[in-house]
Design a protein around this motif. Structure first.
Motif, PDB file in Angstrom:
ATOM      1  N   GLN A 187      36.714  48.794  35.454  1.00 34.96           N
ATOM      2  CA  GLN A 187      37.111  49.853  36.544  1.00 34.96           C
ATOM      3  C   GLN A 187      38.475  49.092  37.024  1.00 34.96           C
ATOM      4  O   GLN A 187      38.886  48.150  36.967  1.00 34.96           O
ATOM      5  CB  GLN A 187      36.004  49.629  37.720  1.00 34.96           C
ATOM      6  CG  GLN A 187      34.742  50.130  37.315  1.00 34.96           C
ATOM      7  CD  GLN A 187      33.812  49.858  38.368  1.00 34.96           C
ATOM      8  OE1 GLN A 187      33.927  49.158  39.224  1.00 34.96           O
ATOM      9  NE2 GLN A 187      32.734  50.617  38.288  1.00 34.96           N
ATOM     10  N   ASP A 188      39.254  50.312  37.026  1.00 33.84           N
ATOM     11  CA  ASP A 188      40.489  50.079  37.676  1.00 33.84           C
ATOM     12  C   ASP A 188      40.325  49.945  39.250  1.00 33.84           C
ATOM     13  O   ASP A 188      41.528  49.527  39.800  1.00 33.84           O
ATOM     14  CB  ASP A 188      41.552  51.410  37.527  1.00 33.84           C
ATOM     15  CG  ASP A 188      41.541  51.093  35.866  1.00 33.84           C
ATOM     16  OD1 ASP A 188      41.779  50.256  35.293  1.00 33.84           O
ATOM     17  OD2 ASP A 188      41.749  52.301  35.451  1.00 33.84           O
ATOM     18  N   SER A 189      39.270  50.291  39.996  1.00 33.70           N
ATOM     19  CA  SER A 189      39.302  50.140  41.410  1.00 33.70           C
ATOM     20  C   SER A 189      37.844  49.564  41.540  1.00 33.70           C
ATOM     21  O   SER A 189      37.008  49.424  40.742  1.00 33.70           O
ATOM     22  CB  SER A 189      39.386  51.588  41.932  1.00 33.70           C
ATOM     23  OG  SER A 189      38.322  52.393  41.706  1.00 33.70           O
ATOM     24  N   GLY A 190      37.683  49.109  42.991  1.00 29.80           N
ATOM     25  CA  GLY A 190      36.395  48.136  43.289  1.00 29.80           C
ATOM     26  C   GLY A 190      36.524  46.685  43.314  1.00 29.80           C
ATOM     27  O   GLY A 190      37.685  46.449  43.519  1.00 29.80           O
ATOM     28  N   ILE A 191      35.541  46.107  43.341  1.00 34.23           N
ATOM     29  CA  ILE A 191      35.748  44.761  43.461  1.00 34.23           C
ATOM     30  C   ILE A 191      35.913  43.901  42.418  1.00 34.23           C
ATOM     31  O   ILE A 191      36.513  42.611  42.257  1.00 34.23           O
ATOM     32  CB  ILE A 191      34.198  44.159  44.096  1.00 34.23           C
ATOM     33  CG1 ILE A 191      34.484  42.820  44.987  1.00 34.23           C
ATOM     34  CG2 ILE A 191      33.181  44.050  42.723  1.00 34.23           C
ATOM     35  CD1 ILE A 191      35.059  42.971  46.311  1.00 34.23           C
ATOM     36  N   GLN A 192      35.789  44.584  41.304  1.00 31.13           N
ATOM     37  CA  GLN A 192      36.036  43.905  39.738  1.00 31.13           C
ATOM     38  C   GLN A 192      37.492  43.500  39.612  1.00 31.13           C
ATOM     39  O   GLN A 192      37.753  42.252  39.432  1.00 31.13           O
ATOM     40  CB  GLN A 192      35.602  44.682  38.558  1.00 31.13           C
ATOM     41  CG  GLN A 192      35.408  43.771  37.497  1.00 31.13           C
ATOM     42  CD  GLN A 192      34.484  42.611  37.310  1.00 31.13           C
ATOM     43  OE1 GLN A 192      34.817  41.489  37.014  1.00 31.13           O
ATOM     44  NE2 GLN A 192      33.200  43.155  37.559  1.00 31.13           N
ATOM     45  N   PRO A 193      38.342  44.085  40.034  1.00 30.50           N
ATOM     46  CA  PRO A 193      39.913  43.674  39.927  1.00 30.50           C
ATOM     47  C   PRO A 193      40.161  42.597  40.768  1.00 30.50           C
ATOM     48  O   PRO A 193      40.983  41.579  40.365  1.00 30.50           O
ATOM     49  CB  PRO A 193      40.749  45.078  40.358  1.00 30.50           C
ATOM     50  CG  PRO A 193      39.802  46.255  39.994  1.00 30.50           C
ATOM     51  CD  PRO A 193      38.372  45.583  40.391  1.00 30.50           C
ATOM     52  N   ILE A 194      39.416  42.566  41.839  1.00 25.07           N
ATOM     53  CA  ILE A 194      39.999  41.462  42.987  1.00 25.07           C
ATOM     54  C   ILE A 194      39.289  40.132  42.179  1.00 25.07           C
ATOM     55  O   ILE A 194      39.998  38.902  42.188  1.00 25.07           O
ATOM     56  CB  ILE A 194      39.302  41.528  44.118  1.00 25.07           C
ATOM     57  CG1 ILE A 194      40.033  42.925  44.998  1.00 25.07           C
ATOM     58  CG2 ILE A 194      39.353  40.447  45.114  1.00 25.07           C
ATOM     59  CD1 ILE A 194      39.202  43.252  46.213  1.00 25.07           C
ATOM     60  N   LEU A 195      38.188  40.302  41.687  1.00 19.47           N
ATOM     61  CA  LEU A 195      37.672  39.187  41.053  1.00 19.47           C
ATOM     62  C   LEU A 195      38.483  38.564  39.847  1.00 19.47           C
ATOM     63  O   LEU A 195      38.564  37.542  39.442  1.00 19.47           O
ATOM     64  CB  LEU A 195      36.105  39.193  40.589  1.00 19.47           C
ATOM     65  CG  LEU A 195      35.057  39.592  41.620  1.00 19.47           C
ATOM     66  CD1 LEU A 195      33.742  40.220  41.011  1.00 19.47           C
ATOM     67  CD2 LEU A 195      34.892  38.612  42.615  1.00 19.47           C
ATOM     68  N   GLN A 196      38.882  39.537  39.120  1.00 20.16           N
ATOM     69  CA  GLN A 196      39.827  39.135  37.962  1.00 20.16           C
ATOM     70  C   GLN A 196      41.118  38.682  38.562  1.00 20.16           C
ATOM     71  O   GLN A 196      41.787  37.583  37.517  1.00 20.16           O
ATOM     72  CB  GLN A 196      39.987  40.530  37.104  1.00 20.16           C
ATOM     73  CG  GLN A 196      38.681  40.826  36.259  1.00 20.16           C
ATOM     74  CD  GLN A 196      38.046  39.888  35.368  1.00 20.16           C
ATOM     75  OE1 GLN A 196      38.794  39.380  34.672  1.00 20.16           O
ATOM     76  NE2 GLN A 196      36.793  39.779  35.634  1.00 20.16           N
ATOM     77  N   ALA A 197      41.639  39.118  39.651  1.00 22.61           N
ATOM     78  CA  ALA A 197      42.892  38.487  40.096  1.00 22.61           C
ATOM     79  C   ALA A 197      42.764  37.264  40.284  1.00 22.61           C
ATOM     80  O   ALA A 197      43.659  36.138  40.291  1.00 22.61           O
ATOM     81  CB  ALA A 197      43.244  39.422  41.103  1.00 22.61           C
ATOM     82  N   HIS A 198      41.577  36.517  40.595  1.00 19.05           N
ATOM     83  CA  HIS A 198      41.295  35.262  41.326  1.00 19.05           C
ATOM     84  C   HIS A 198      40.143  34.565  40.076  1.00 19.05           C
ATOM     85  O   HIS A 198      39.084  33.768  40.621  1.00 19.05           O
ATOM     86  CB  HIS A 198      40.528  35.403  42.605  1.00 19.05           C
ATOM     87  CG  HIS A 198      41.460  35.722  43.795  1.00 19.05           C
ATOM     88  ND1 HIS A 198      42.582  34.957  44.353  1.00 19.05           N
ATOM     89  CD2 HIS A 198      41.514  37.241  44.312  1.00 19.05           C
ATOM     90  CE1 HIS A 198      43.141  35.536  45.254  1.00 19.05           C
ATOM     91  NE2 HIS A 198      42.735  37.147  45.218  1.00 19.05           N
ATOM     92  N   ARG A 199      40.311  35.128  39.175  1.00 19.27           N
ATOM     93  CA  ARG A 199      39.426  34.550  38.035  1.00 19.27           C
ATOM     94  C   ARG A 199      39.432  33.044  37.807  1.00 19.27           C
ATOM     95  O   ARG A 199      38.500  32.376  37.772  1.00 19.27           O
ATOM     96  CB  ARG A 199      39.784  35.441  36.585  1.00 19.27           C
ATOM     97  CG  ARG A 199      39.029  34.957  35.381  1.00 19.27           C
ATOM     98  CD  ARG A 199      39.292  35.673  34.152  1.00 19.27           C
ATOM     99  NE  ARG A 199      38.698  35.306  32.940  1.00 19.27           N
ATOM    100  CZ  ARG A 199      38.941  35.706  31.686  1.00 19.27           C
ATOM    101  NH1 ARG A 199      39.376  36.987  31.857  1.00 19.27           N
ATOM    102  NH2 ARG A 199      38.160  35.093  30.811  1.00 19.27           N
ATOM    103  N   GLU A 200      40.600  32.770  37.778  1.00 18.24           N
ATOM    104  CA  GLU A 200      40.845  31.139  37.423  1.00 18.24           C
ATOM    105  C   GLU A 200      40.270  30.168  38.695  1.00 18.24           C
ATOM    106  O   GLU A 200      39.386  29.205  38.449  1.00 18.24           O
ATOM    107  CB  GLU A 200      42.128  30.952  37.264  1.00 18.24           C
ATOM    108  CG  GLU A 200      42.677  29.370  36.791  1.00 18.24           C
ATOM    109  CD  GLU A 200      44.130  29.047  36.585  1.00 18.24           C
ATOM    110  OE1 GLU A 200      44.265  28.075  36.514  1.00 18.24           O
ATOM    111  OE2 GLU A 200      44.891  30.116  36.484  1.00 18.24           O
ATOM    112  N   ALA A 201      40.385  30.623  39.832  1.00 18.31           N
ATOM    113  CA  ALA A 201      39.765  29.829  40.812  1.00 18.31           C
ATOM    114  C   ALA A 201      38.371  30.207  40.695  1.00 18.31           C
ATOM    115  O   ALA A 201      37.764  29.111  41.168  1.00 18.31           O
ATOM    116  CB  ALA A 201      40.416  30.520  42.304  1.00 18.31           C
ATOM    117  N   ILE A 202      37.704  31.189  40.437  1.00 21.66           N
ATOM    118  CA  ILE A 202      36.125  31.405  40.481  1.00 21.66           C
ATOM    119  C   ILE A 202      35.886  30.487  39.536  1.00 21.66           C
ATOM    120  O   ILE A 202      34.774  29.787  39.703  1.00 21.66           O
ATOM    121  CB  ILE A 202      35.771  32.821  40.484  1.00 21.66           C
ATOM    122  CG1 ILE A 202      36.339  33.708  41.506  1.00 21.66           C
ATOM    123  CG2 ILE A 202      34.374  33.067  40.290  1.00 21.66           C
ATOM    124  CD1 ILE A 202      36.270  35.070  41.497  1.00 21.66           C
TER     125      ILE A 202
END
Length: 657
Positions: free
Chosen positions: A29-44
């Motif tokens: 998805q280009d919108s929603g919560i998944q892009p936010i998770l991917q943006a902070h993927r390394e920290a998670i």
């Protein structure tokens, strides 16, 4: 066979179905919560408390409705990352070792994957704590009131600046009045701690004037925390006051250490340092011109050290210029940790008003404790007020009747396991048992010893010892439990300072009930009339057709029966042992004597005086209850010297008997 033109569309449909079932990077998805998770993927993936804060804040502040579900699954270790494309999903146990995956944005089930194709995100306790703090903002507006209360409790335990805005936003829509009041109170507490606006903090502080809540004091007290520093002039900052060295706030060594640190005074060598310096400068059997053999006193060693200091070989030291002399030249200041003078002034004024309110409530709490103790003493002494105050019989076994009543309650509870029913049954049974024991004692012993106080005292004292030994033979020496009903558990807590246990309240009510029963018996029944007649003039009462022996027997039995009921009540909070009565016999006699012999109102006044006196002495000396009882006895001895007839003395003919 199918033609090529029909196979290609079929394969395309299958490919689309696979993409729908297991979306890859192109289908993300280009919108929603998944892009936010991917943006902070390394920290998670790393899940380190030091670096995860930005990821949690990004999710929590995203404004997306699915943010709460993401944080909750992450905290519960239900977040999984697909190895093939790095996307995150919520996962639950699937078939066998597989994990059933759910999309965070749509909530739809994606399907199952083998655990080998997934990485489970496992936050440590520190990260889970940060997630929990972030979840609070969602839980504050949760439809479930229990979750909203739990969120407030979580804030109280571990508040953060980010909670301030979330809490403020949740108040307007709060439907529950009690929870809304709790939110408003918590908001004021957080404002004091975290707000950047000085006027808001001052207003929040002043709103707690007179508030005795522990949370308010816990928030305000740190605002007045100080640290001491040395400065020749008044330092910059929020100065609390100037400090004199040598007091509780600043010791002389600590003051000197501050001066040494600031370079305002030389360090004073310790005795060990001076000794090491002397050893290091031994030259030809001498130190500083003093032979080693003469260095057997501190004065000689100080003289040798002074010689070395004069030559510049060691740091200077003069015995008369130690730390106490050095700090006289310095000035020391206590500075508030809180930089705002307006905040500390408001906190000081508010805590002053709180201290006054706390003192008033402590006095009220002490009064309730004293009334509770007075009711116990009155309940224990009301039977003695009949046998000793009315009949004039010194019954040293009165405490053992209290003990018999307590053991009766214990036996009833072994037969009837329901504590409420057993207590209700135990009260009349204890009265019957001790009434019978009192009648038997009066018929067998007391009736032969009327008007012979010394013989009565010795005889009843012997009976007391015998009853104690009998109880030990039957029940043993270990304390027996007399359990109160569940509805008497806990305490009536008016606020954080004032409270009284429900058992004490029940005993207070029971004492009032038996006061009413006693007054009714003595003033409204034939037995009471005959008792008063026999007490005042037994011969005249006998000539009027009253049987003095029968009246004495019933009166003594009545006093003993009431003592048995008192034993049931006392046994609910005291240890039921064979020595139980000995803890109350002295206070019972003092209650009757101080109040006024022969007058139940005097007994009530005496119990009140002794209860307040004992609690007052215990408050002045809380670490030594034995001393409190000793002082109380001394006071009562002095009191009787000035008022031998007690607080409320009998009037008329009976007073002279």
């Amino acid at each position: 066979m199918p033609t090529r033109s029909r196979i290609i569309p079929l394969l395309a449909c299958l490919a689309l179905a696979c993409l729908a079932l297991f979306p890859g990077p192109l289908a993300a998805q280009d919108s929603g919560i998944q892009p936010i998770l991917q943006a902070h993927r390394e920290a998670i993936e790393k899940s380190s408390r030091k670096t995860i804060g930005a990821a949690i804040d990004a999710i929590a502040s995203s404004g997306l409705p699915q943010a709460q579900a993401v944080l909750e699954s992450w905290q519960a270790k239900e977040m999984y990352q697909r190895k093939s494309d790095g996307l995150f999903f919520r996962g639950t146990s699937g078939t066998g070792p597989a994990i059933r995956l759910f999309d965070y944005d749509s909530g739809a089930e994606i399907g199952e994957l083998a655990t080998a194709e997934l990485d489970q995100v496992k936050p440590n306790s520190g990260v889970r704590g940060l997630i929990g703090a972030a979840l609070v903002r969602f839980q504050l507006s949760d439809p479930d009131p229990d979750r909203r209360r739990a969120a407030l409790d979580a804030i109280a335990r571990d508040a953060e600046p980010s909670h301030l805005a979330a809490l403020a936003a949740s108040i307007a829509g709060e439907p529950d009045a009690a929870i809304k009041a709790a939110k408003e109170r918590t908001l004021r507490l957080l404002t004091i701690r975290f707000s950047d606006a000085e006027n808001e903090r001052v207003a929040a502080i002043r709103s707690f004037k007179g508030d005795i809540g522990v949370d308010a004091r816990a928030t305000l007290n740190p605002l007045l925390a100080t640290k001491v520093m040395f400065s020749a002039t008044s330092p910059a900052g929020n100065v609390a006051h100037e400090v004199d060295p040598g007091g509780a706030e600043l010791s002389v060594p600590a003051a000197h250490a501050l001066m040494v640190t600031a370079g305002a005074a030389p360090a004073i060598p310790t005795a060990e340092e001076r000794k090491a310096a002397l050893i290091a400068h031994i030259d030809g059997g001498r130190v500083g011109g003093v032979p080693i053999g003469q260095l057997n006193t501190q004065t000689a060693r100080d003289r040798a050290y002074a010689a070395l200091a004069k030559d510049g070989l060691v740091p200077p030291f003069a015995p008369e210029m130690e730390a106490a002399e050095a700090v006289k030249t310095g000035r020391f200041w206590a500075l508030y940790d809180e930089p705002s003078a307006a905040v500390t002034e408001a906190a000081r004024e508010t805590l002053g008003s709180i201290s006054t309110t706390v003192a008033v409530n402590q006095a009220l709490d002490l009064t309730l404790d004293a009334l509770s103790l007075a009711s116990i003493y009155f309940l224990a002494a009301i039977g003695l007020a009949i046998t000793f105050g009315v009949m004039g019989v010194i019954n040293m076994a009165h405490g053992e009747f209290i003990m018999m009543g307590a053991y009766t309650g214990y036996v009833i509870q072994q037969i009837i396991p329901d504590y409420t029913v057993s207590i209700l049954v135990a009260i009349p049974v204890a009265f019957a048992v001790t009434f019978g024991a009192g009648v038997a004692m009066e018929r067998l012993v007391i009736r032969w010893l009327y008007h012979r106080p010394l013989e009565t005292l010795l005889a009843t004292f012997g009976i007391s010892i015998a009853l104690q030994q009998l109880a030990k033979n039957i029940f043993g020496t270990q304390a027996r439990p007399l359990t109160a009903p569940a509805w008497l558990d806990g305490a009536w807590q008016l606020n954080d300072v004032v409270g009284i246990s429900y058992i004490r309240i029940a005993i207070f009510v029971l004492a009032l009930v038996f006061l009413a029963i006693y007054l009714w018996i003595m003033n409204r029944t034939r037995l009471g009339l005959e008792t008063r007649a026999v007490t005042q003039n037994p011969k005249m009462a006998g000539s009027m057709g009253i049987n003095p022996d029968r009246v004495n027997m019933l009166t003594f039995g009545l006093g003993s029966g009431i003592a048995g009921i008192a034993g049931v009540a006392i046994g609910l909070f005291a240890k039921v042992t064979s020595e139980l009565g000995q803890d109350y016999i002295v206070q019972s006699f003092m209650t009757v004597v101080v109040g006024g012999v022969g007058n139940v109102w005097g007994t009530l006044a005496g119990a009140t005086l002794i209860g307040f006196l004992q609690k007052g002495i215990e408050w002045l000396n809380p670490s030594n209850t034995l001393a409190a009882q000793t002082y109380m006895i001394v006071f009562i001895i002095i009191f009787i010297q000035f008022r031998p007839r007690g607080i409320i003395a009998l009037k008329g003919r009976a007073a002279g008997d």
